[in-house]
Design a protein around this motif. Structure first.
Motif, short mmCIF file in Angstrom:
data_model
loop_
_atom_site.label_atom_id
_atom_site.label_comp_id
_atom_site.label_asym_id
_atom_site.label_seq_id
_atom_site.Cartn_x
_atom_site.Cartn_y
_atom_site.Cartn_z
N VAL A 148 -16.05 -23.52 -0.30
CA VAL A 148 -17.61 -23.79 -1.06
C VAL A 148 -17.35 -22.95 -2.35
CG1 VAL A 148 -19.93 -23.87 -0.72
CG2 VAL A 148 -18.61 -24.38 1.12
N THR A 155 -23.77 -23.24 -8.80
CA THR A 155 -24.03 -24.28 -8.09
C THR A 155 -22.73 -24.19 -6.91
OG1 THR A 155 -22.62 -25.49 -9.58
CG2 THR A 155 -25.24 -25.72 -9.78
N GLU A 157 -20.61 -26.16 -3.91
CA GLU A 157 -19.89 -27.69 -3.65
C GLU A 157 -18.96 -27.59 -2.46
OE1 GLU A 157 -16.98 -30.36 -6.16
OE2 GLU A 157 -17.46 -28.93 -6.97
N ARG A 159 -16.02 -28.75 -0.32
CA ARG A 159 -14.54 -29.36 -0.65
C ARG A 159 -13.71 -29.09 0.81
NH1 ARG A 159 -12.98 -27.04 -6.43
NH2 ARG A 159 -14.78 -27.67 -7.63
N THR A 189 -19.71 -34.43 6.09
CA THR A 189 -19.39 -33.76 4.76
C THR A 189 -17.75 -33.52 5.00
OG1 THR A 189 -19.65 -31.55 5.18
CG2 THR A 189 -21.39 -32.99 4.55
N LEU B 66 -27.96 -26.33 -2.78
CA LEU B 66 -26.37 -26.28 -3.40
C LEU B 66 -26.38 -25.24 -4.33
CD1 LEU B 66 -25.09 -29.85 -2.62
CD2 LEU B 66 -24.24 -27.75 -1.37
N LYS B 67 -27.20 -24.16 -4.40
CA LYS B 67 -27.18 -23.16 -5.34
C LYS B 67 -27.11 -22.06 -4.73
CE LYS B 67 -29.92 -25.78 -8.21
NZ LYS B 67 -31.23 -26.40 -9.05
#
Lengths: 204, 204
Positions: A148, A155, A157, A159, A189, B66-67
């Protein structure tokens, strides 16, 4: 004999896909967690064996390490700021997560996968119950192999892991403790490369 | 009349330097937290008023947003992934922390300041007790105004707040809740600019 061969000869225990497992460790023992198929996230918790209210804490560990993720030599601490696990080996590229909550009933409901989807929070409780233990709370987990990245703008994400099949991390127990692993069942996810698999661990 | 003047006329309540204070909020109300002197970190917690085991969770909120830190319009969620507080205004440069644990007895012992040093964890418990409430656990706090930048290599650093005197943030309550503020008594590191001060808040 190299380290990987040594681990192979010791018959690691299976963390079945989508499930959790708990084990006791004595101070000084080493836990090795193998990413058997390479792309499996393993949510990990640790508790003081003598007092389950003392838990490995990501927020206290970040303060102690002054890092958002551990490197070899770094020590995780409890909510009483005592050493509990030290990362002593890491054959992966070193990408792990301390920022994201364990998945739970509510997460899969929100993702539209149904509230009966397997999840790491239930896995934690079931794994502890299987060895006669109980957690008073669900600490934020150490998400081994989870990728992440934090952008320059803060931010996050999700992955797939950067680890490859057979890579592993090892931790030394700094106190007598209970360790819990959950092979994350996330298949909505990409955190497990979309395909939850087994992982393995060895305590010696 | 501008917003700052409006707040000034409403007689905000004091969060005394080094101390904590708790208040009840009804869904739809707004809490405004003023950094009266500019460089004071305010550790903030929120609990579902109907069930104190449902807590505002930084690890669940980072997943939802997501932050690693909120911007205006972002909503914090609980450990059951329900909306609890939405950031609706922020006149500061927007630097807040969700990564660092509340200071506690152990932290000041480790820093050599003595175990009887005032701390945000004890402030949380005392503030709740003063309104007849009790927390089952100490959630990771929302550290308003706290400046802990994440480097490109994942390292963390404690720096003084970027906010200036009179700047503030406002949150809308998304459920009936108990909110707790602690004017962080940290005077060993520079997180409060080395000088803990009062802050103020207003609920309307």
């Amino acid at each position: 004999m190299n380290e990987t061969a040594r681990i192979g000869r010791k018959h690691p225990r299976r963390i079945p896909a989508r499930q959790g497992i708990a084990a006791e460790m004595v101070a000084g023992q080493t836990a090795t967690i193998l990413n058997t198929h390479g792309k499996q996230v393993v949510d990990t918790w640790a508790f003081n064996a003598a007092d389950m209210s003392e838990v490995m804490s990501m927020e206290h560990s970040r303060t102690a390490m002054l890092k958002i993720a551990p490197q070899v030599g770094d020590t995780f601490v409890t909510n009483r700021r005592r050493a509990i696990l030290t990362l002593v080996a890491d054959t992966t590229p070193g990408v792990h997560d301390t920022l994201i909550a364990a998945c739970d009933t509510y997460r899969y409901r929100d993702l539209g996968a149904g509230a009966d989807h397997a999840n790491c929070t239930n896995n934690l409780h079931a794994a502890l119950a299987a060895i006669g233990r109980k957690a008073a709370e669900v600490p934020s987990p150490l998400n081994l192999f989870m990728n992440v990245p934090v952008g320059a703008d803060g931010t996050l994400e999700f992955r797939p892991p950067t680890s490859e099949a057979g890579q592993y991390v090892s931790f030394r127990a700094e106190m007598d403790l209970v360790i819990v692993f959950s092979a994350c069942p996330q298949d909505v996810t990409s955190v497990n490369g979309m395909e939850p698999t087994d992982a393995h661990f060895l305590i010696d």
